[in-house]
Design a protein around this motif. Sequence first.
Motif, PDB file in Angstrom:
ATOM      1  N   GLU A   1      23.688   1.478 -37.900  1.00 38.17           N
ATOM      2  CA  GLU A   1      25.158   2.146 -38.210  1.00 38.17           C
ATOM      3  C   GLU A   1      24.730   3.777 -38.154  1.00 38.17           C
ATOM      4  O   GLU A   1      23.520   4.040 -37.978  1.00 38.17           O
ATOM      5  CB  GLU A   1      25.374   1.779 -39.728  1.00 38.17           C
ATOM      6  CG  GLU A   1      24.070   1.749 -40.646  1.00 38.17           C
ATOM      7  CD  GLU A   1      24.146   1.386 -41.934  1.00 38.17           C
ATOM      8  OE1 GLU A   1      25.599   1.285 -42.232  1.00 38.17           O
ATOM      9  OE2 GLU A   1      23.428   0.916 -42.549  1.00 38.17           O
ATOM     10  N   ILE A   2      25.628   4.387 -38.570  1.00 35.37           N
ATOM     11  CA  ILE A   2      25.401   5.952 -38.549  1.00 35.37           C
ATOM     12  C   ILE A   2      25.560   6.240 -40.166  1.00 35.37           C
ATOM     13  O   ILE A   2      26.387   5.886 -40.803  1.00 35.37           O
ATOM     14  CB  ILE A   2      26.763   6.730 -38.043  1.00 35.37           C
ATOM     15  CG1 ILE A   2      26.515   6.416 -36.380  1.00 35.37           C
ATOM     16  CG2 ILE A   2      26.624   8.127 -38.093  1.00 35.37           C
ATOM     17  CD1 ILE A   2      27.459   6.790 -35.467  1.00 35.37           C
ATOM     18  N   ILE A   3      24.606   6.836 -40.691  1.00 32.76           N
ATOM     19  CA  ILE A   3      24.514   7.539 -41.986  1.00 32.76           C
ATOM     20  C   ILE A   3      24.593   8.793 -42.073  1.00 32.76           C
ATOM     21  O   ILE A   3      23.818   9.517 -41.603  1.00 32.76           O
ATOM     22  CB  ILE A   3      23.283   6.674 -42.550  1.00 32.76           C
ATOM     23  CG1 ILE A   3      23.152   5.190 -42.580  1.00 32.76           C
ATOM     24  CG2 ILE A   3      23.214   7.224 -44.039  1.00 32.76           C
ATOM     25  CD1 ILE A   3      21.973   4.596 -42.711  1.00 32.76           C
TER      26      ILE A   3
ATOM     27  N   LEU B   1      12.980  10.164 -40.311  1.00 30.65           N
ATOM     28  CA  LEU B   1      12.958   9.219 -40.933  1.00 30.65           C
ATOM     29  C   LEU B   1      13.658   9.501 -42.160  1.00 30.65           C
ATOM     30  O   LEU B   1      13.860  10.647 -42.714  1.00 30.65           O
ATOM     31  CB  LEU B   1      11.457   9.399 -41.450  1.00 30.65           C
ATOM     32  CG  LEU B   1      10.859   8.045 -42.172  1.00 30.65           C
ATOM     33  CD1 LEU B   1      10.816   7.111 -41.020  1.00 30.65           C
ATOM     34  CD2 LEU B   1       9.273   8.360 -42.734  1.00 30.65           C
ATOM     35  N   ILE B   2      14.651   8.493 -42.542  1.00 35.56           N
ATOM     36  CA  ILE B   2      15.552   8.724 -43.765  1.00 35.56           C
ATOM     37  C   ILE B   2      15.172   7.787 -44.823  1.00 35.56           C
ATOM     38  O   ILE B   2      14.761   6.564 -44.478  1.00 35.56           O
ATOM     39  CB  ILE B   2      16.972   8.743 -43.258  1.00 35.56           C
ATOM     40  CG1 ILE B   2      17.477   7.334 -42.837  1.00 35.56           C
ATOM     41  CG2 ILE B   2      17.230   9.789 -42.172  1.00 35.56           C
ATOM     42  CD1 ILE B   2      18.928   7.234 -42.370  1.00 35.56           C
ATOM     43  N   ASN B   3      15.983   7.906 -45.939  1.00 34.13           N
ATOM     44  CA  ASN B   3      15.626   7.303 -47.082  1.00 34.13           C
ATOM     45  C   ASN B   3      17.105   7.128 -47.635  1.00 34.13           C
ATOM     46  O   ASN B   3      17.622   8.162 -47.585  1.00 34.13           O
ATOM     47  CB  ASN B   3      14.990   8.117 -48.345  1.00 34.13           C
ATOM     48  CG  ASN B   3      14.347   6.931 -49.264  1.00 34.13           C
ATOM     49  OD1 ASN B   3      14.780   5.832 -49.417  1.00 34.13           O
ATOM     50  ND2 ASN B   3      13.060   7.223 -49.901  1.00 34.13           N
ATOM     51  N   VAL B   4      17.627   5.827 -47.726  1.00 37.45           N
ATOM     52  CA  VAL B   4      18.948   5.470 -48.080  1.00 37.45           C
ATOM     53  C   VAL B   4      19.033   4.849 -49.366  1.00 37.45           C
ATOM     54  O   VAL B   4      18.305   3.766 -49.610  1.00 37.45           O
ATOM     55  CB  VAL B   4      19.429   4.891 -46.795  1.00 37.45           C
ATOM     56  CG1 VAL B   4      21.048   4.537 -47.310  1.00 37.45           C
ATOM     57  CG2 VAL B   4      19.593   5.251 -45.559  1.00 37.45           C
ATOM     58  N   SER B   5      19.731   5.299 -50.233  1.00 44.75           N
ATOM     59  CA  SER B   5      20.199   4.478 -51.574  1.00 44.75           C
ATOM     60  C   SER B   5      21.795   4.808 -51.780  1.00 44.75           C
ATOM     61  O   SER B   5      22.098   6.035 -51.662  1.00 44.75           O
ATOM     62  CB  SER B   5      19.381   4.980 -52.627  1.00 44.75           C
ATOM     63  OG  SER B   5      19.682   6.361 -52.942  1.00 44.75           O
ATOM     64  N   ASN B   6      22.248   3.800 -52.137  1.00 45.18           N
ATOM     65  CA  ASN B   6      23.993   3.894 -52.404  1.00 45.18           C
ATOM     66  C   ASN B   6      24.412   4.289 -51.079  1.00 45.18           C
ATOM     67  O   ASN B   6      25.533   5.134 -51.369  1.00 45.18           O
ATOM     68  CB  ASN B   6      24.180   4.380 -53.613  1.00 45.18           C
ATOM     69  CG  ASN B   6      23.554   4.028 -54.797  1.00 45.18           C
ATOM     70  OD1 ASN B   6      23.163   2.822 -54.971  1.00 45.18           O
ATOM     71  ND2 ASN B   6      23.069   4.864 -55.619  1.00 45.18           N
ATOM     72  N   GLY B   7      24.113   3.886 -50.013  1.00 42.88           N
ATOM     73  CA  GLY B   7      24.830   4.509 -48.647  1.00 42.88           C
ATOM     74  C   GLY B   7      24.738   6.008 -48.334  1.00 42.88           C
ATOM     75  O   GLY B   7      25.043   6.387 -47.462  1.00 42.88           O
ATOM     76  N   LYS B   8      23.851   6.607 -49.122  1.00 37.45           N
ATOM     77  CA  LYS B   8      23.770   8.187 -49.155  1.00 37.45           C
ATOM     78  C   LYS B   8      22.223   8.014 -48.545  1.00 37.45           C
ATOM     79  O   LYS B   8      21.274   7.586 -49.115  1.00 37.45           O
ATOM     80  CB  LYS B   8      23.771   8.898 -50.374  1.00 37.45           C
ATOM     81  CG  LYS B   8      25.181   8.825 -50.781  1.00 37.45           C
ATOM     82  CD  LYS B   8      25.843  10.147 -51.268  1.00 37.45           C
ATOM     83  CE  LYS B   8      27.053  10.221 -51.927  1.00 37.45           C
ATOM     84  NZ  LYS B   8      28.267   9.874 -50.711  1.00 37.45           N
TER      85      LYS B   8
END
Length: 289
Positions: free
Chosen positions: A20-22, A44-51
């Motif tokens: 997906e695109i975040i 490198l990303i960290n995702v929580s609650n869709g953010k």
Amino acid sequence: MEGKIIKGIGGFYYVKTKDEIIECKARGKFRHKDMKPMVGDNVLINVSNGKGVIEEIFDRTSELIRPTVANVTQAFVVFAIKNPDINFDLLNRFLILCEYNNIKAIVCLNKVDLASEKEREEIKNKINDIGYDVLFINAKEGIGIDMLKERLKGEETVLCGPSGAGKSTLINTLINRTHMETGSVSEKIGRGKHTTRHSELIEIEEGYLVDSPGFSNIDISFMDKENLRYSFPEFEEYNHSCKFRGCLHNKEPQCAVKKALSEGEINEYRYNFYIRILEELQEGEKYKW
Ligand SMILES: Nc1nc2c(ncn2[C@@H]2O[C@H](COP(=O)(O)OP(=O)(O)O)[C@@H](O)[C@H]2O)c(=O)[nH]1
Ligand SMILES: [Mg+2]
Ligand SMILES: [Zn+2]
């Protein structure tokens, strides 16, 4: 999670991950490090609650300023075969600019509809001679486009070339869009004249295309003369065989490149072109002081 920034708007970065695109923000630390995320960055990303938050930017293989985009791997160097006629020096400037930026160049000769078979062959041979592939296309009618699409796979591609070559037409044909350059009237009003247009990556054929032709500024004065020789792939096998370390292949004796030239291993036009650019850079240095 790993991903790639495909778009940036007002402090938000759109990161394409496997599924997906975040929408992401960048960690504050990048501001201190003087390293802003760029479109094209692998992150490198960290995702929580869709953010998402961008935690890390991986090393870039290339970095273009106009358009501002990282990790371009390939350029379609677009020239019209006619109208306007090919300026061979200009073509070679684009080619060394690609090499300098660590980008693979594919020469696309557009407007084949305007040239005879004989003219095509002549130009093709001339370009093959300096070590580059040539693809013939007609961007307007979509001829040769499948061949180009094939080359997009797994690459991040930018289009460059002189004005009038057909770059905008080609991008529109590749992504099936009409009149990107002119845009609609409402779009023009909405955006205003001075809004910077950020580049965007478009997913296409299992690769990415930079959505605007760019990199058309062929100012090469920023190159340093010691490194110029590395932008000529055909010099590579000789660069370190000269008598003098750091030989610029100009007036130095026992130069492996000049020897290869005299033996016909290196194209004469290209060598002369190299010397002209070298002298241009040396000339430019004078004015820096
Ligand atoms: N005959 C012919 N004309 C073309 C072709 N591709 C583009 N053109 C025309 O060349 C002109 C310049 O095209 P454009 O895409 O604006 O070039 P750009 O400046 O490189 O973006 C336009 O009038 C196009 O319609 C082609 O394959 N054949
Ligand atoms: Mg254009
Ligand atoms: Zn040398």
